[in-house]
Design a protein around this motif. Structure first.
Motif, PDB file in Angstrom:
ATOM      1  N   ILE A 261       0.799  -1.009  -0.077  1.00 20.64           N
ATOM      2  CA  ILE A 261       0.288   0.161   0.222  1.00 20.64           C
ATOM      3  C   ILE A 261       0.814   1.779  -0.231  1.00 20.64           C
ATOM      4  CG2 ILE A 261      -2.085   1.327   1.156  1.00 20.64           C
ATOM      5  CD1 ILE A 261      -2.449  -1.226   2.641  1.00 20.64           C
TER       6      ILE A 261
ATOM      7  N   VAL B 139      -1.793   0.036  -4.587  1.00 19.34           N
ATOM      8  CA  VAL B 139      -2.345  -1.205  -3.903  1.00 19.34           C
ATOM      9  C   VAL B 139      -2.165  -2.224  -4.702  1.00 19.34           C
ATOM     10  CG1 VAL B 139      -4.163  -2.507  -2.213  1.00 19.34           C
ATOM     11  CG2 VAL B 139      -4.299   0.086  -2.022  1.00 19.34           C
TER      12      VAL B 139
ATOM     13  N   LEU C 187      -9.645  -0.838   4.358  1.00 16.28           N
ATOM     14  CA  LEU C 187      -9.198  -2.425   4.125  1.00 16.28           C
ATOM     15  C   LEU C 187      -9.272  -3.741   5.128  1.00 16.28           C
ATOM     16  CD1 LEU C 187      -6.001  -3.055   3.113  1.00 16.28           C
ATOM     17  CD2 LEU C 187      -4.419  -1.801   5.342  1.00 16.28           C
TER      18      LEU C 187
ATOM     19  N   ILE D 210       1.768  -6.737   5.183  1.00 18.60           N
ATOM     20  CA  ILE D 210       1.103  -5.403   5.031  1.00 18.60           C
ATOM     21  C   ILE D 210       1.864  -4.779   4.614  1.00 18.60           C
ATOM     22  CG2 ILE D 210      -0.723  -3.184   5.442  1.00 18.60           C
ATOM     23  CD1 ILE D 210      -2.376  -4.971   7.215  1.00 18.60           C
TER      24      ILE D 210
ATOM     25  N   GLY E 256       1.418   1.169   4.197  1.00 16.90           N
ATOM     26  CA  GLY E 256       0.563   0.371   4.439  1.00 16.90           C
ATOM     27  C   GLY E 256       1.703   0.096   5.646  1.00 16.90           C
TER      28      GLY E 256
END
Length: 395
Positions: free
Chosen positions: A219, A223, A308, A326, A331
């Motif tokens: 991210i 994304v 998310l 992540i 992110g």
């Protein structure tokens, strides 16, 4: 009926050498006895191959260990300075070029800023080529020591007669990045989607290590994701698997940079978060602005965690991964502040059994993981073929 391809003695030896080198890299340092046990190769084969690799300086001795009643055993390791890999991260706001040794230790780095509204391919290539010269000079490495250059880019990387990049958010439609790089450098060049390069780095060295089925999510302003099944990256028929940011979470929702509506990226990408919070993005320092927003308790943050979490729940229900990692600069910022909320939203929107089998964790390799992952494209070639025989074509 297609006849099976015949394998020559040379093919078998090359495959055995690759297995030996990969085993030593990921499980070493190790003795010859340990390599025999780990690879299943005969002691004579291991002895012969390690002898060749030692003679070529690909492998070096790393000390001795006592054995039961015999002479001390020699410990071997892959020589970290046999060669070097260059990794490049092409992102919305920068081109980052890094130099690594074979242990993936960073030796030099340079970064060039990009305006988010301008991603002229000629400018990007000039930055990459200039950055290569800078990191070699700063790292004290000669061109002859470089095994290759890996480049992580946004969008879909099409392989065929040449490498073409389709990155709609950059305005790139079939950009011939492979040919442009080949015209500017003699180094072998390997190009892949940036989320996939980051995914490989986390899988090999970071939070994804040891997971056979995983999704590594990048991210940033956009994304993306790497989907790993049975330890192998799943690419799909056109190498576009993993475009998580363009899965739909709201029917007729916000307009995404791809031109569609309701995409996950239009809610949890850094630019989208700032826009939803009323922060101008045209001239802003997105990273600084997002870090500041995360300190405010804005209701946009709770909404972002929910969106998310829903996006991750779709992965959990559809793919049933062991682990979701992540990463990406945005992110990691979101995860450090909102991981509990993201997990809760994911649990609320997932089937109970697959959610219970999945762990949601943060990446361990930091915001530079795309460049590190791009360098692993070079490392992968090094480990899968005799180093001296690496192809010079862009891949």
């Amino acid at each position: 009926m297609v006849r099976p391809e015949r394998r020559t003695v040379r093919d078998v030896r090359k495959g055995n050498q690759s297995m030996l080198l990969r085993t030593l890299y990921f499980h070493g340092p190790a003795s010859r006895n340990e390599l025999t046990r780990l690879t299943g190769l005969s002691a004579a084969t291991v002895s012969s191959m390690t002898g060749d690799l030692l003679a070529e300086n690909v492998v070096v001795e790393a000390g001795h260990v006592e054995s039961d009643g015999g002479r001390p055993r020699v410990i071997l390791r892959v020589n970290p300075v046999y060669g070097y890999a260059i990794g490049v991260d092409v992102a919305d706001t920068h081109v980052r070029v890094e130099l690594f040794d074979l242990e993936m230790n960073e030796k030099a780095k340079v970064e060039y800023a990009l305006r988010p509204a301008r991603h002229d391919i000629e400018l990007v290539v000039r930055h990459i080529l200039a950055g290569i010269d800078v990191v070699l000079a700063d790292g004290g490495v000669s061109a002859g020591q470089v095994l290759g250059v890996g480049v992580g880019v946004p969008g879909i990387v099409e392989r065929g007669g040449d490498v073409l990049v389709h990155a709609k958010t950059f305005g790139w439609d079939g950009v011939p990045l492979g040919a442009m790089m080949r015209a500017g450098t003699t180094f072998p060049v390997f190009i892949d989607n940036g989320a996939k390069t980051m995914g490989q780095a986390e899988l090999w060295f970071g939070a994804g290590r040891g997971a056979g089925d995983a999704v590594i999510v990048l991210i940033g302003s956009g994304v993306g994701a790497t989907v790993v099944t049975d330890g192998t990256t799943f690419r799909g028929v056109s190498s576009s698997a993993g475009e998580l940011g363009h899965t739909k979470i709201v029917v007729n929702g916000r307009i995404c940079r791809c031109g569609g509506r309701g995409c996950l990226e239009a809610y949890v990408g850094a630019e989208a978060i700032l826009d939803r919070a009323g922060i101008p993005t045209r001239t802003a320092d997105w990273q600084a602005e997002l870090a500041g927003l995360l300190e405010t308790g804005s209701p946009v943050l709770a909404e972002t965690a929910t969106y998310l979490g829903v996006g991750l729940s779709n992965l959990i229900n559809l793919i049933n991964p062991e682990r979701i990692v992540i990463g990406g600069w945005a992110g990691l910022l979101l995860g450090r502040h909102l991981l509990a909320e993201i997990r809760a939203a994911s649990a609320d929107n997932s089937l109970a059994q697959p959610y219970a089998a999945t762990s949601i964790v943060l990446g361990r390799l930091g915001p530079d993981a795309v460049a590190l992952g791009a360098a692993t494209l070079v490392l992968e070639k090094f480990l899968s073929a005799h180093p001296a025989a690496q192809a010079s074509a862009v891949q």
